[in-house]
Design a protein around this motif. Sequence first.
Motif, PDB file in Angstrom:
ATOM      1  N   VAL A 139       0.858  -1.175   0.000  1.00  0.00           N
ATOM      2  CA  VAL A 139       0.000   0.000   0.000  1.00  0.00           C
ATOM      3  C   VAL A 139       0.899   1.232   0.000  1.00  0.00           C
ATOM      4  CG1 VAL A 139      -0.149   0.065   2.515  1.00  0.00           C
ATOM      5  CG2 VAL A 139      -1.962   1.122   1.148  1.00  0.00           C
ATOM      6  N   GLN A 140       0.429   2.312  -0.590  1.00  0.00           N
ATOM      7  CA  GLN A 140       1.218   3.541  -0.644  1.00  0.00           C
ATOM      8  C   GLN A 140       1.278   4.194   0.734  1.00  0.00           C
ATOM      9  OE1 GLN A 140      -0.048   6.313  -3.637  1.00  0.00           O
ATOM     10  NE2 GLN A 140      -0.329   4.731  -5.190  1.00  0.00           N
ATOM     11  N   ALA A 144       6.110  11.494   5.224  1.00  0.00           N
ATOM     12  CA  ALA A 144       5.611  12.758   5.761  1.00  0.00           C
ATOM     13  C   ALA A 144       4.536  12.568   6.816  1.00  0.00           C
ATOM     14  CB  ALA A 144       5.065  13.627   4.631  1.00  0.00           C
ATOM     15  N   ARG A 145       3.783  11.460   6.721  1.00  0.00           N
ATOM     16  CA  ARG A 145       2.672  11.240   7.645  1.00  0.00           C
ATOM     17  C   ARG A 145       2.406   9.753   7.754  1.00  0.00           C
ATOM     18  NH1 ARG A 145      -3.141  13.524   5.929  1.00  0.00           N
ATOM     19  NH2 ARG A 145      -2.979  11.787   4.467  1.00  0.00           N
ATOM     20  N   PRO A 146       2.156   9.235   8.973  1.00  0.00           N
ATOM     21  CA  PRO A 146       1.834   7.817   9.110  1.00  0.00           C
ATOM     22  C   PRO A 146       0.473   7.513   8.501  1.00  0.00           C
ATOM     23  CG  PRO A 146       1.559   8.943  11.209  1.00  0.00           C
ATOM     24  CD  PRO A 146       2.164   9.941  10.269  1.00  0.00           C
ATOM     25  N   GLY A 147       0.275   6.257   8.143  1.00  0.00           N
ATOM     26  CA  GLY A 147      -0.969   5.845   7.508  1.00  0.00           C
ATOM     27  C   GLY A 147      -0.827   5.835   5.996  1.00  0.00           C
ATOM     28  N   PRO A 148      -1.873   5.450   5.280  1.00  0.00           N
ATOM     29  CA  PRO A 148      -1.811   5.426   3.812  1.00  0.00           C
ATOM     30  C   PRO A 148      -1.579   6.827   3.261  1.00  0.00           C
ATOM     31  CG  PRO A 148      -3.778   4.297   4.629  1.00  0.00           C
ATOM     32  CD  PRO A 148      -3.179   5.007   5.784  1.00  0.00           C
ATOM     33  N   ALA A 149      -0.864   6.894   2.144  1.00  0.00           N
ATOM     34  CA  ALA A 149      -0.555   8.192   1.541  1.00  0.00           C
ATOM     35  C   ALA A 149      -1.557   8.590   0.477  1.00  0.00           C
ATOM     36  CB  ALA A 149       0.846   8.164   0.946  1.00  0.00           C
ATOM     37  N   GLY A 150      -2.355   7.653   0.009  1.00  0.00           N
ATOM     38  CA  GLY A 150      -3.312   7.969  -1.050  1.00  0.00           C
ATOM     39  C   GLY A 150      -4.119   6.751  -1.428  1.00  0.00           C
ATOM     40  N   GLY A 151      -4.924   6.899  -2.452  1.00  0.00           N
ATOM     41  CA  GLY A 151      -5.744   5.799  -2.926  1.00  0.00           C
ATOM     42  C   GLY A 151      -4.960   4.901  -3.865  1.00  0.00           C
ATOM     43  N   GLY A 152      -5.708   4.150  -4.686  1.00  0.00           N
ATOM     44  CA  GLY A 152      -5.073   3.233  -5.615  1.00  0.00           C
ATOM     45  C   GLY A 152      -5.222   1.799  -5.177  1.00  0.00           C
ATOM     46  N   GLU A 153      -4.376   0.939  -5.716  1.00  0.00           N
ATOM     47  CA  GLU A 153      -4.483  -0.490  -5.442  1.00  0.00           C
ATOM     48  C   GLU A 153      -3.800  -0.844  -4.121  1.00  0.00           C
ATOM     49  OE1 GLU A 153      -4.362  -4.266  -8.325  1.00  0.00           O
ATOM     50  OE2 GLU A 153      -2.364  -3.451  -7.917  1.00  0.00           O
ATOM     51  N   HIS A 154      -4.463  -1.706  -3.374  1.00  0.00           N
ATOM     52  CA  HIS A 154      -3.922  -2.255  -2.135  1.00  0.00           C
ATOM     53  C   HIS A 154      -3.900  -3.766  -2.320  1.00  0.00           C
ATOM     54  CE1 HIS A 154      -4.093  -2.223   2.589  1.00  0.00           C
ATOM     55  NE2 HIS A 154      -3.242  -3.119   2.118  1.00  0.00           N
ATOM     56  N   ARG A 155      -2.699  -4.321  -2.485  1.00  0.00           N
ATOM     57  CA  ARG A 155      -2.556  -5.754  -2.769  1.00  0.00           C
ATOM     58  C   ARG A 155      -2.212  -6.508  -1.489  1.00  0.00           C
ATOM     59  NH1 ARG A 155       0.639  -3.283  -6.401  1.00  0.00           N
ATOM     60  NH2 ARG A 155       2.528  -4.225  -5.521  1.00  0.00           N
ATOM     61  N   GLN A 156      -2.873  -7.642  -1.303  1.00  0.00           N
ATOM     62  CA  GLN A 156      -2.621  -8.484  -0.141  1.00  0.00           C
ATOM     63  C   GLN A 156      -2.392  -9.927  -0.589  1.00  0.00           C
ATOM     64  OE1 GLN A 156      -6.122  -7.833   2.352  1.00  0.00           O
ATOM     65  NE2 GLN A 156      -4.973  -6.396   3.618  1.00  0.00           N
ATOM     66  N   LEU A 168      -5.079 -10.977  -3.252  1.00  0.00           N
ATOM     67  CA  LEU A 168      -6.252 -10.099  -3.327  1.00  0.00           C
ATOM     68  C   LEU A 168      -5.807  -8.723  -3.799  1.00  0.00           C
ATOM     69  CD1 LEU A 168      -8.071 -10.904   0.066  1.00  0.00           C
ATOM     70  CD2 LEU A 168      -8.592 -11.831  -2.200  1.00  0.00           C
ATOM     71  N   ALA A 169      -6.584  -8.140  -4.683  1.00  0.00           N
ATOM     72  CA  ALA A 169      -6.316  -6.775  -5.155  1.00  0.00           C
ATOM     73  C   ALA A 169      -7.520  -5.913  -4.817  1.00  0.00           C
ATOM     74  CB  ALA A 169      -6.047  -6.765  -6.655  1.00  0.00           C
ATOM     75  N   LEU A 170      -7.317  -4.936  -3.944  1.00  0.00           N
ATOM     76  CA  LEU A 170      -8.377  -4.033  -3.523  1.00  0.00           C
ATOM     77  C   LEU A 170      -8.161  -2.682  -4.184  1.00  0.00           C
ATOM     78  CD1 LEU A 170      -8.324  -4.803   0.310  1.00  0.00           C
ATOM     79  CD2 LEU A 170      -9.753  -5.886  -1.430  1.00  0.00           C
ATOM     80  N   SER A 171      -9.223  -2.103  -4.683  1.00  0.00           N
ATOM     81  CA  SER A 171      -9.175  -0.760  -5.253  1.00  0.00           C
ATOM     82  C   SER A 171      -9.669   0.215  -4.191  1.00  0.00           C
ATOM     83  CB  SER A 171     -10.055  -0.692  -6.508  1.00  0.00           C
ATOM     84  OG  SER A 171     -10.051   0.613  -7.040  1.00  0.00           O
ATOM     85  N   CYS A 172      -8.816   1.153  -3.794  1.00  0.00           N
ATOM     86  CA  CYS A 172      -9.101   1.974  -2.615  1.00  0.00           C
ATOM     87  C   CYS A 172      -9.088   3.465  -2.930  1.00  0.00           C
ATOM     88  CB  CYS A 172      -8.068   1.701  -1.526  1.00  0.00           C
ATOM     89  SG  CYS A 172      -7.912  -0.023  -1.029  1.00  0.00           S
ATOM     90  N   GLU A 173      -9.838   4.183  -2.132  1.00  0.00           N
ATOM     91  CA  GLU A 173      -9.741   5.639  -2.085  1.00  0.00           C
ATOM     92  C   GLU A 173      -9.492   6.049  -0.654  1.00  0.00           C
ATOM     93  OE1 GLU A 173     -13.207   7.928  -2.859  1.00  0.00           O
ATOM     94  OE2 GLU A 173     -14.573   6.567  -1.805  1.00  0.00           O
ATOM     95  N   LEU A 174      -8.728   7.128  -0.479  1.00  0.00           N
ATOM     96  CA  LEU A 174      -8.416   7.620   0.859  1.00  0.00           C
ATOM     97  C   LEU A 174      -9.155   8.916   1.099  1.00  0.00           C
ATOM     98  CD1 LEU A 174      -6.656   7.119   3.402  1.00  0.00           C
ATOM     99  CD2 LEU A 174      -4.955   8.641   2.371  1.00  0.00           C
ATOM    100  N   CYS A 198     -12.221   0.568   0.379  1.00  0.00           N
ATOM    101  CA  CYS A 198     -11.725  -0.338  -0.663  1.00  0.00           C
ATOM    102  C   CYS A 198     -12.830  -1.266  -1.143  1.00  0.00           C
ATOM    103  CB  CYS A 198     -10.576  -1.184  -0.129  1.00  0.00           C
ATOM    104  SG  CYS A 198      -9.207  -0.242   0.591  1.00  0.00           S
ATOM    105  N   GLU A 199     -12.739  -1.628  -2.409  1.00  0.00           N
ATOM    106  CA  GLU A 199     -13.617  -2.620  -3.030  1.00  0.00           C
ATOM    107  C   GLU A 199     -12.745  -3.692  -3.666  1.00  0.00           C
ATOM    108  OE1 GLU A 199     -16.903  -2.580  -2.933  1.00  0.00           O
ATOM    109  OE2 GLU A 199     -17.314  -0.517  -2.253  1.00  0.00           O
ATOM    110  N   GLY A 200     -13.211  -4.930  -3.587  1.00  0.00           N
ATOM    111  CA  GLY A 200     -12.480  -6.017  -4.217  1.00  0.00           C
ATOM    112  C   GLY A 200     -12.565  -7.285  -3.402  1.00  0.00           C
ATOM    113  N   GLY A 201     -12.205  -8.399  -4.030  1.00  0.00           N
ATOM    114  CA  GLY A 201     -12.271  -9.671  -3.322  1.00  0.00           C
ATOM    115  C   GLY A 201     -13.681 -10.064  -2.960  1.00  0.00           C
ATOM    116  N   GLY A 202     -14.642  -9.534  -3.667  1.00  0.00           N
ATOM    117  CA  GLY A 202     -16.035  -9.895  -3.403  1.00  0.00           C
ATOM    118  C   GLY A 202     -16.678  -9.127  -2.272  1.00  0.00           C
ATOM    119  N   GLY A 203     -16.087  -8.013  -1.846  1.00  0.00           N
ATOM    120  CA  GLY A 203     -16.682  -7.272  -0.745  1.00  0.00           C
ATOM    121  C   GLY A 203     -16.111  -5.886  -0.610  1.00  0.00           C
ATOM    122  N   ARG A 204     -16.446  -5.233   0.501  1.00  0.00           N
ATOM    123  CA  ARG A 204     -16.010  -3.870   0.781  1.00  0.00           C
ATOM    124  C   ARG A 204     -15.227  -3.858   2.083  1.00  0.00           C
ATOM    125  NH1 ARG A 204     -18.318   1.213   2.977  1.00  0.00           N
ATOM    126  NH2 ARG A 204     -17.585   2.927   1.660  1.00  0.00           N
TER     127      ARG A 204
END
Length: 239
Positions: A139-140, A144-156, A168-174, A198-204
């Motif tokens: 994940v991005q 500069a700051r802890p936590g996710p830096a932006g949206g995009g793909e989150h792969r697990q 699993l590939a999740l499509s995310c917005e922050l 995030c959306e993907g893997g059959g759920g939210r």
Amino acid sequence: MGEGLGMNRRLAGLATAALLALTGCSGGTDAPPTQLQLLTAARASAGRIAGKVRGAETAAARPPLTRAALDTVEVPVLEVTVERRGDWAFLFRTLERTDARPGRIEQWSTEDSNVTLTLRGGVLIATRGLGGDLLSSAVQVSDARPGPAGGGEHRQLIRNLDYRETALALSCELVDLGPETIEIVERRHATRHLQQRCEGGGGRVVNDYWADPRAGILWQSRQWAGPHLGYFRLRRLVK
């Protein structure tokens, strides 16, 4: 790999020794020192959070915590709750490093080192010892700051209970939900509430992060660790 595991165990032992040393410095009260309570609870919770301890007689109550008592603890402590199981544990930081990518890597372990969580910039990227583990996560993040830096793909990458692996590939917005003051054991923290949808893997999936950019810490978060483990709630008790 063996050398790294041995180092992690030695670091976990040092964390335990530090707690015991601090315990020896406390006295003059009928109640066990907070350090000893944390260590005792950590030992009891380690097997339970891994699903290895059964029976009501093995259950341990969380020690009553006060900020004055926590201020005497000199090793970082992370409280982890697995929502689906209702289990919890205190984890100690056994590794801290940086690499070529953004985000400081921290590994947190139970007192026996049988369960570990790995975070990058406060974002959960791996678990071990829980069954159905999160093997890796991409994940991005930013320095500069802890936590996710932006949206995009989150792969697990997930280890299934049959030991096969599933990607699993999740499509995310922050979404930045703005400033929010939270309280953790009598101490208030000024944070920004970030929400990863995030959306993907059959759920939210919805992950929440309460970030303190000035301290460079996620004081609190609720993060999805995959379909087998579900959501974890993390609270930083001692910096």
